[in-house]
Write an enzyme that holds these catalytic residues in place. Structure first.
Site, PDB file in Angstrom:
ATOM      1  N   LYS A  90      -7.708  -2.530 -10.143  1.00  0.00           N
ATOM      2  CA  LYS A  90      -6.969  -1.681  -9.200  1.00  0.00           C
ATOM      3  C   LYS A  90      -5.897  -0.967 -10.017  1.00  0.00           C
ATOM      4  O   LYS A  90      -4.769  -1.440 -10.164  1.00  0.00           O
ATOM      5  CB  LYS A  90      -6.365  -2.543  -8.084  1.00  0.00           C
ATOM      6  CG  LYS A  90      -5.778  -1.754  -6.935  1.00  0.00           C
ATOM      7  CD  LYS A  90      -5.421  -2.677  -5.779  1.00  0.00           C
ATOM      8  CE  LYS A  90      -4.574  -2.002  -4.721  1.00  0.00           C
ATOM      9  NZ  LYS A  90      -5.248  -0.950  -3.963  1.00  0.00           N
TER      10      LYS A  90
HETATM   11  C1  LIG Z   1     -10.280   1.931  -3.262  1.00  0.00           C
HETATM   12  C2  LIG Z   1     -10.017   0.747  -2.410  1.00  0.00           C
HETATM   13  N1  LIG Z   1     -11.058   0.041  -1.924  1.00  0.00           N
HETATM   14  C3  LIG Z   1     -10.863  -1.032  -1.148  1.00  0.00           C
HETATM   15  C4  LIG Z   1      -9.599  -1.462  -0.808  1.00  0.00           C
HETATM   16  C5  LIG Z   1      -9.415  -2.679   0.044  1.00  0.00           C
HETATM   17  O1  LIG Z   1      -8.963  -3.758  -0.729  1.00  0.00           O
HETATM   18  P1  LIG Z   1      -8.062  -4.895  -0.108  1.00  0.00           P
HETATM   19  O2  LIG Z   1      -8.785  -5.437   1.068  1.00  0.00           O
HETATM   20  O3  LIG Z   1      -7.920  -5.881  -1.186  1.00  0.00           O
HETATM   21  O4  LIG Z   1      -6.779  -4.261   0.287  1.00  0.00           O
HETATM   22  C6  LIG Z   1      -8.488  -0.759  -1.276  1.00  0.00           C
HETATM   23  C7  LIG Z   1      -7.135  -1.191  -0.940  1.00  0.00           C
HETATM   24  O5  LIG Z   1      -6.427  -1.654  -1.754  1.00  0.00           O
HETATM   25  C8  LIG Z   1      -8.708   0.354  -2.105  1.00  0.00           C
HETATM   26  O6  LIG Z   1      -7.669   1.060  -2.575  1.00  0.00           O
END
Ligand SMILES: Cc1ncc(COP(=O)(O)O)c(C=O)c1O
Length: 316
Positions: free
Chosen positions: A149
């Site tokens: 991320k």
């Molecule tokens: C590109 C992307 N996909 C999926 C998610 C969902 O991830 P999470 O459930 O860990 O927040 C996020 C959010 O952070 C994201 O930015």
């Protein structure tokens, strides 16, 4: 910031910081909920693990270990006196040299917390949202790693989001570079057809979402079959239900894709059941059987609530 509490207005970095120019940051987005048993962060340890995984992929060595970082999140919430908030820890390459090579730059860190309600609007959680398939694809394998991320990945997310908004949609769903369904600009995707819950696998250029993982667990707990599979775009036009899952959007139904209504264009029964079970957990209304909640304040969790079956030790 770097281990000290800093007033919001003073929380600044130098314009020559590497992260500003080259997107060299890794971060998290988690939430703290105001439950009837006290303020609780949802899956905080899992978020911190993903932060450290992201840092590892980018050869960053945070100056604090994972346990210290986790405690610092709780301290920041306490210092702000927040009952519910969004949590943004970030580890980034700071100020030293402006070549692309990040190694000379320090690995700095910060934790921000602020109050943030429903990301796509409160009514979206019930009514659902209208989305389009983005003309932008998610990153190809072996380009920008999607298991990290990283700030850099959100350049792609911004293109997806701006296109959707400009054309009157709430969100865009991107395909991967092979043309399979991937995810939204900041949320994972689920599709329901004939009582089976489908979601794209990690190999479809998705972020391994923690809400996604929670939804898979909840859906299986509720007795649904869940499959992680490469999914064709057109499945969205003929499915019974679809929804987004993510920390920001929580569980948000999708009511149309490319102006084609999903079934009757309203939240479906399986989405409703999963959403309800999810909200019951994050609102502390059922026992925390998966150990997903980290209570923030001493003396919490308070004993009580709901069925009265929740059994937890009081933090001191
Ligand atoms: C590109 C992307 N996909 C999926 C998610 C969902 O991830 P999470 O459930 O860990 O927040 C996020 C959010 O952070 C994201 O930015």
């Amino acid at each position: 910031m770097n281990g000290s509490l800093v007033e919001w207005k003073d929380a600044n970095i130098h314009i020559a910081s590497h992260v500003i120019h080259y997107g060299s940051g890794v971060f998290e987005g988690a939430r703290c909920y105001n439950t009837p048993r006290g303020s609780a962060c949802f899956r905080l340890d899992t978020h911190m693990k993903r932060l450290f995984d992201s840092a590892r992929i980018y050869r960053m060595e945070p100056t604090f270990d994972q346990a210290t970082f986790t405690e610092a999140v709780l301290e920041t919430i306490r210092a702000n006196g927040q009952k519910a908030c969004y949590i943004r820890p970030i580890v980034y390459r700071g100020y030293n040299a402006l070549g692309v090579n990040p190694f000379p730059c320090p690995v700095d860190s910060a934790i921000l917390t602020w109050e943030w309600g429903a990301y796509l609007g409160k009514e979206a959680l019930e009514q659902g949202v209208d989305v389009r398939i983005s003309s932008w694809s998610r990153s190809a394998p072996n380009t920008l790693p999607t298991l990290a991320k990283t700030s850099a990945n959100y350049a792609n997310s911004q293109l997806i989001k701006m296109e959707a908004i400009t054309e009157g949609y709430s969100e865009g769903i991107a395909l991967d570079t092979f043309g399979y369904l991937s995810e939204g600009s900041g949320q994972n995707l689920f599709v329901v057809r004939e009582d089976v819950v489908y979601t794209p696998p990690l190999t479809a250029s998705i972020l391994p979402g923690i809400t996604r993982n929670s939804v898979i667990t909840i859906a299986r707990d509720l007795g649904f079959k869940v499959r992680e599979e490469m999914l064709p775009r057109e499945l969205l036009y003929i499915c019974d239900e679809a929804f987004f899952a993510g920390t920001a959007v929580e569980i948000t139904p999708i009511r149309s894709v490319d102006k084609i209504p999903i079934d009757k264009g309203a939240r479906g029964p399986i989405t409703t059941a999963i959403q309800q079970a999810f909200f019951d957990i994050i609102n502390g209304e059922v026992p925390d059987r998966h150990n997903w909640l980290t209570f923030v304040y001493p003396g919490e969790p308070l004993q009580t609530v709901g069925s009265g079956t929740a059994k937890t030790a009081t933090r001191v």
